[in-house]
Write a protein that holds these residues in place. Structure first.
Motif, PDB file in Angstrom:
ATOM      1  N   ILE A 121       0.832  -1.204   0.000  1.00 53.81           N
ATOM      2  CA  ILE A 121       0.000   0.000   0.000  1.00 53.81           C
ATOM      3  C   ILE A 121       0.869   1.258   0.000  1.00 53.81           C
ATOM      4  O   ILE A 121       2.017   1.236   0.425  1.00 53.81           O
ATOM      5  CB  ILE A 121      -1.021   0.016   1.156  1.00 53.81           C
ATOM      6  N   SER A 122       0.303   2.347  -0.470  1.00 57.48           N
ATOM      7  CA  SER A 122       1.029   3.609  -0.589  1.00 57.48           C
ATOM      8  C   SER A 122       1.319   4.191   0.787  1.00 57.48           C
ATOM      9  O   SER A 122       0.437   4.297   1.638  1.00 57.48           O
ATOM     10  CB  SER A 122       0.189   4.603  -1.396  1.00 57.48           C
ATOM     11  N   LEU A 123       2.577   4.591   0.962  1.00 55.79           N
ATOM     12  CA  LEU A 123       3.005   5.222   2.208  1.00 55.79           C
ATOM     13  C   LEU A 123       3.261   6.711   2.022  1.00 55.79           C
ATOM     14  O   LEU A 123       3.737   7.372   2.929  1.00 55.79           O
ATOM     15  CB  LEU A 123       4.277   4.544   2.732  1.00 55.79           C
ATOM     16  N   GLY A 124       2.965   7.240   0.824  1.00 54.63           N
ATOM     17  CA  GLY A 124       3.255   8.629   0.520  1.00 54.63           C
ATOM     18  C   GLY A 124       4.690   8.759   0.032  1.00 54.63           C
ATOM     19  O   GLY A 124       5.361   7.776  -0.260  1.00 54.63           O
ATOM     20  N   SER A 125       5.158   9.995  -0.028  1.00 53.61           N
ATOM     21  CA  SER A 125       6.529  10.251  -0.466  1.00 53.61           C
ATOM     22  C   SER A 125       7.171  11.258   0.482  1.00 53.61           C
ATOM     23  O   SER A 125       6.484  11.878   1.302  1.00 53.61           O
ATOM     24  CB  SER A 125       6.531  10.804  -1.891  1.00 53.61           C
ATOM     25  N   TYR A 165       5.474  14.456  -0.189  1.00 52.91           N
ATOM     26  CA  TYR A 165       4.030  14.441   0.081  1.00 52.91           C
ATOM     27  C   TYR A 165       3.659  13.252   0.965  1.00 52.91           C
ATOM     28  O   TYR A 165       2.979  12.329   0.525  1.00 52.91           O
ATOM     29  CB  TYR A 165       3.245  14.391  -1.233  1.00 52.91           C
ATOM     30  N   PRO A 166       4.078  13.262   2.232  1.00 52.34           N
ATOM     31  CA  PRO A 166       3.758  12.126   3.096  1.00 52.34           C
ATOM     32  C   PRO A 166       2.257  11.959   3.340  1.00 52.34           C
ATOM     33  O   PRO A 166       1.786  10.856   3.607  1.00 52.34           O
ATOM     34  CB  PRO A 166       4.509  12.434   4.394  1.00 52.34           C
ATOM     35  N   GLU A 167       1.501  13.056   3.194  1.00 53.92           N
ATOM     36  CA  GLU A 167       0.054  12.984   3.428  1.00 53.92           C
ATOM     37  C   GLU A 167      -0.672  12.179   2.360  1.00 53.92           C
ATOM     38  O   GLU A 167      -1.865  11.895   2.505  1.00 53.92           O
ATOM     39  CB  GLU A 167      -0.540  14.397   3.525  1.00 53.92           C
ATOM     40  N   THR A 168       0.018  11.787   1.302  1.00 55.90           N
ATOM     41  CA  THR A 168      -0.615  10.976   0.263  1.00 55.90           C
ATOM     42  C   THR A 168      -0.572   9.483   0.588  1.00 55.90           C
ATOM     43  O   THR A 168      -0.979   8.669  -0.233  1.00 55.90           O
ATOM     44  CB  THR A 168       0.023  11.227  -1.120  1.00 55.90           C
ATOM     45  N   GLY A 169      -0.109   9.134   1.772  1.00 55.88           N
ATOM     46  CA  GLY A 169      -0.169   7.736   2.202  1.00 55.88           C
ATOM     47  C   GLY A 169      -1.622   7.286   2.265  1.00 55.88           C
ATOM     48  O   GLY A 169      -2.543   8.079   2.472  1.00 55.88           O
ATOM     49  N   ALA A 170      -1.830   6.003   2.094  1.00 54.85           N
ATOM     50  CA  ALA A 170      -3.176   5.435   2.018  1.00 54.85           C
ATOM     51  C   ALA A 170      -3.903   5.474   3.363  1.00 54.85           C
ATOM     52  O   ALA A 170      -3.296   5.638   4.421  1.00 54.85           O
ATOM     53  CB  ALA A 170      -3.101   3.998   1.513  1.00 54.85           C
ATOM     54  N   THR A 171      -5.199   5.293   3.269  1.00 50.40           N
ATOM     55  CA  THR A 171      -6.052   5.071   4.434  1.00 50.40           C
ATOM     56  C   THR A 171      -6.562   3.645   4.334  1.00 50.40           C
ATOM     57  O   THR A 171      -7.180   3.274   3.335  1.00 50.40           O
ATOM     58  CB  THR A 171      -7.238   6.050   4.443  1.00 50.40           C
ATOM     59  N   LEU A 172      -6.279   2.843   5.349  1.00 58.22           N
ATOM     60  CA  LEU A 172      -6.669   1.439   5.383  1.00 58.22           C
ATOM     61  C   LEU A 172      -7.836   1.280   6.350  1.00 58.22           C
ATOM     62  O   LEU A 172      -7.750   1.699   7.503  1.00 58.22           O
ATOM     63  CB  LEU A 172      -5.489   0.580   5.827  1.00 58.22           C
TER      64      LEU A 172
END
Length: 178
Positions: free
Chosen positions: A94-98, A101-108
């Motif tokens: 799953i996406s952890l952001g970058s 842009y760490p806020e683009t990490g996924a919501t599980l």
């Protein structure tokens, strides 16, 4: 005199759901009441046509598609919904952001059992010292895998749904199995 239209039942429900989700993240480990049981309310409150979503359950995927969100593979999803997580290794995909842009990490979002199961201690922002609780319904090794993949501020937000209750674990929360 200014008049405002009365909010619809949908608006009231989605606003209450969103409010519960934000409080759940701001106070990790403390369950919040949802206006209705299950994950449908979270889909209504979180998804729109700008979201990429993965739903493991076909019925929920159909509901998510009606929000306009794009149905995608888990590694491309902003939001992931599971009735039951199949294995802890899903966290590796799953996406952890970058870094930018760490806020683009996924919501599980997954179902679980609040108040029964594995004993945990949560610490970090929003926890008054430490919060101890029990959570069940997650695959073996889930918390260890979460600790391996997170690199704060990169990470993912987690919501555990148990009927009409939700519990949040943000990426900034440290979780210790006790």
């Amino acid at each position: 005199m200014t008049t405002h239209p009365a909010p619809s039942d949908f608006e009231v429900r989605t606003n209450a759901t969103y409010d519960a989700l934000m409080w759940a993240l701001s106070r990790p480990g403390l369950p919040r009441a949802l206006p209705a049981p299950g994950q449908v309310g979270l889909v209504e409150a979180l998804l729109d046509r700008e979201c990429n979503v993965h739903c493991a359950e076909p019925e929920l995927a159909g509901f998510a598609a009606r929000t306009g969100a794009a149905l995608v593979a888990p590694d491309r999803a902003d939001h992931l919904f599971f009735d039951r997580l199949p294995a802890a290794d899903v966290l590796q995909r799953i996406s952890l952001g970058s870094d930018l842009y760490p806020e683009t990490g996924a919501t599980l979002v997954c179902n679980g059992t609040i108040g029964a199961g594995q004993a945990l201690r949560l610490t970090g922002p929003g926890c008054n010292g430490a919060v101890e609780l029990q959570l069940g319904g997650l695959p073996d090794g889930f918390w260890q895998m979460r600790a391996r993949v997170l690199r704060y501020p990169l990470g993912f937000e987690l919501f555990i749904v148990d009927g009409a209750r939700v519990l949040g674990v943000p990426r900034s929360t440290q979780v210790e199995v006790i």
